[in-house]
Design a protein around this motif. Structure first.
Motif, short mmCIF file in Angstrom:
data_model
loop_
_atom_site.label_atom_id
_atom_site.label_comp_id
_atom_site.label_asym_id
_atom_site.label_seq_id
_atom_site.Cartn_x
_atom_site.Cartn_y
_atom_site.Cartn_z
N UNK A 132 0.83 -1.21 0.00
CA UNK A 132 0.00 0.00 0.00
C UNK A 132 0.86 1.25 0.00
N UNK A 133 1.99 1.20 0.70
CA UNK A 133 2.86 2.37 0.77
C UNK A 133 3.68 2.57 -0.49
N UNK A 134 3.71 1.57 -1.36
CA UNK A 134 4.28 1.79 -2.67
C UNK A 134 5.69 1.32 -2.86
N UNK A 135 6.31 1.84 -3.93
CA UNK A 135 7.61 1.38 -4.41
C UNK A 135 8.76 1.96 -3.59
N UNK A 136 9.94 1.39 -3.86
CA UNK A 136 11.16 1.90 -3.25
C UNK A 136 11.55 3.22 -3.93
N UNK A 137 12.51 3.90 -3.36
CA UNK A 137 12.99 5.15 -3.94
C UNK A 137 12.92 6.27 -2.93
N UNK A 138 13.64 7.35 -3.20
CA UNK A 138 13.68 8.49 -2.29
C UNK A 138 12.43 9.35 -2.49
N UNK A 139 11.57 9.38 -1.48
CA UNK A 139 10.38 10.22 -1.58
C UNK A 139 10.77 11.70 -1.49
N UNK A 140 10.04 12.54 -2.18
CA UNK A 140 10.15 14.00 -2.18
C UNK A 140 11.31 14.52 -3.03
N UNK A 191 4.06 16.69 7.98
CA UNK A 191 4.62 15.78 8.99
C UNK A 191 4.15 14.34 8.77
N UNK A 192 2.90 14.17 8.40
CA UNK A 192 2.39 12.82 8.21
C UNK A 192 3.08 12.14 7.03
N UNK A 193 3.46 12.90 6.01
CA UNK A 193 4.17 12.30 4.87
C UNK A 193 5.60 11.96 5.25
N UNK A 194 6.22 12.80 6.09
CA UNK A 194 7.52 12.42 6.62
C UNK A 194 7.42 11.09 7.35
N UNK A 195 6.37 10.96 8.18
CA UNK A 195 6.21 9.73 8.96
C UNK A 195 5.95 8.52 8.08
N UNK A 196 5.17 8.68 7.03
CA UNK A 196 4.90 7.56 6.14
C UNK A 196 6.17 7.09 5.44
N UNK A 197 7.07 8.03 5.12
CA UNK A 197 8.34 7.63 4.51
C UNK A 197 9.15 6.77 5.48
N UNK A 198 9.21 7.21 6.75
CA UNK A 198 9.90 6.40 7.76
C UNK A 198 9.20 5.05 7.97
N UNK A 199 7.87 5.09 7.98
CA UNK A 199 7.09 3.87 8.23
C UNK A 199 7.37 2.84 7.15
N UNK A 200 7.44 3.28 5.91
CA UNK A 200 7.74 2.37 4.81
C UNK A 200 9.09 1.70 5.04
#
Length: 444
Positions: free
Chosen positions: A31-39, A211-220
């Motif tokens: 659900x959180x998607x593919x690998x790679x550097x978000x942002x 902040x929530x998108x930062x957290x989702x990146x860490x969560x992944x």
């Protein structure tokens, strides 16, 4: 009642992965998607940049925290010039990894009006030698890359024919790097011979990534670590991000203050004050991609952008609510609650006027989720940050929606600034900004 902006996270275990089965972990990871550097912003590839007349390999004039940064400059001489005579240095902005100077040329020289040359072509027609300054690690400490900028300024002075003063500045983070570099040179009595400094949508007071998108990146990353190379949160945890972002979290389970969460930001701001805050000698120009009348991009605070429900899985992420206590910004559930995130006394930054970034859209694309086009992009560099409003960098969020139409002279650290006619993409060129910038340069 909480006064300092903060975030609070509730998890059912020390690590979220400890509460889930292997199958559940895989379903959330999918659900959180593919690998790679978000942002990280993909480079511009529309067209072909001209070959530089000169290329300088640059080494910072000093190390920072034991690291000596390196970079490169591409020199595009003005029309009719056979040697460097009138340097205008433009430093690259915030991203992950090395600068792509061809992509930087294509971005800054992109057509913004029919039958009108691009910004860089017009600068060269005006007699400016355009020096595009890049860094081998855009994500490292600003002070380290500022040392590369100092080397670039000194190289331009050394190779320049004649005594025309320099114009020095940058896009986004590049404006902060050159701001620090020039101020540091003045504090050390190094003659930078620069009479104009400019910043193009630079986060002088700080930038914003939800902040929530930062957290989702860490969560992944915690659920599905990258097999090789950087993970989704590599840009968020980078020194540059910690120094530039007004609000930052160190991982998906962090609870506490968000403006002072990183010592790198507080140390950088102290260092900036030590060298003089801003360079004093140059005339200081600021360009802002945000509109100046206080009108934001129209993202309703607290609105769910992602609201994925599949079997017993729920994944929700919301536009930043406006202030309040324990306002929900994200939830991941698998039957019972697993991870919830709430902010207190954080203003509605996503909805503020400013240069926009399609952070929500990029994460939706990475996760393979549908998203309303109107919700793809939110504020990245608030306009009051880009115009260097004279405020404490930790205490300015009440000014986010301020009308800047009649801003008193002593309310900004800049000598002159220009806002766009709409909230345009961060760092993008527009007729309003380009024409104002060229007019400012032509008057000298």
């Amino acid at each position: 009642m909480s006064q300092e902006p903060r975030i609070d996270v509730e998890t059912k275990a020390q690590g979220i992965e400890g509460t889930l089965t292997t199958d559940q972990i895989q379903r959330i990871a999918d659900a959180l998607g593919r690998q790679g550097v978000w942002f990280a912003t993909p480079p511009a590839r529309d067209g072909r940049a001209p070959r530089a007349d000169l290329v300088w390999d640059l080494v910072g004039d000093r190390p920072h925290e034991g690291h000596t940064a390196t970079g490169r400059a591409a020199v595009h001489l003005a029309e009719g010039h056979t040697a460097l005579a009138r340097p205008l240095i433009i430093a690259d902005g915030f991203n992950y990894g090395p600068s792509d100077l061809d992509a930087l040329w294509l971005h800054l020289n992109a057509p913004y009006q029919n039958n009108v040359p691009g910004l860089l072509d017009q600068l060269r027609m005006m007699g400016f030698d355009v020096v595009l300054l890049g860094f081998d690690e855009r994500h490292t400490h600003l002070q380290a890359n500022a040392a590369v900028a100092v080397t670039c300024v000194l190289r331009a002075i050394e190779e320049r024919r004649g005594d025309d003063p320099l114009v020095v500045g940058g896009v986004s983070m590049g404006g902060m790097i050159t701001r620090y570099a020039l101020a540091r040179m003045e504090s050390e009595r190094l003659d930078h011979q620069t009479d104009k400094y400019f910043s193009y949508d630079t986060p002088h007071l700080g930038a914003w990534i939800p902040l929530v998108l930062q957290q989702l990146a860490y969560l992944h990353e915690s659920i599905q670590p990258a097999a090789d190379g950087p993970g989704q949160a590599a840009l968020i945890r980078s020194p540059a991000a910690q120094q530039l972002l007004w609000a930052w979290v160190e991982n998906e389970t962090y609870s506490g203050p968000v403006t002072t969460a990183s010592s790198l930001r507080t140390d950088f701001l102290d260092d900036l004050r030590r060298v003089g805050w801003f360079p004093m000698r140059p005339y200081k120009l600021g360009l802002a991609n945000g509109i100046g009348n206080g009108t934001g991009p129209g993202l309703p605070p607290g609105t769910p952008v992602f609201d994925l429900r599949h079997d017993s899985l729920q994944l929700t992420a919301r536009i930043q609510p406006d202030l309040g206590e324990l306002q929900n910004v994200g939830t991941v559930r698998f039957g019972g609650p697993v991870w919830t995130s709430a902010t207190s006394q954080v203003a509605a930054f996503d909805s503020a006027p400013g240069g926009t970034l399609d952070s929500w859209g990029r994460v939706a694309d990475a996760m393979g989720l549908p998203i309303d086009d109107a919700l793809r992009a939110g504020c990245f560099v608030p306009v009051v940050s880009a115009v260097a409003l004279a405020r404490d960098p930790f205490q300015w969020q009440p000014e986010l929606y301020r009308d800047l139409s009649d801003l008193p002279k002593d309310e900004t650290f800049l000598d002159a600034f220009c806002c766009d006619l709409a909230n345009s993409a961060h760092g993008s060129v527009s007729p309003t900004l380009v024409e104002w910038f060229l007019e400012q340069l032509a008057g000298w």
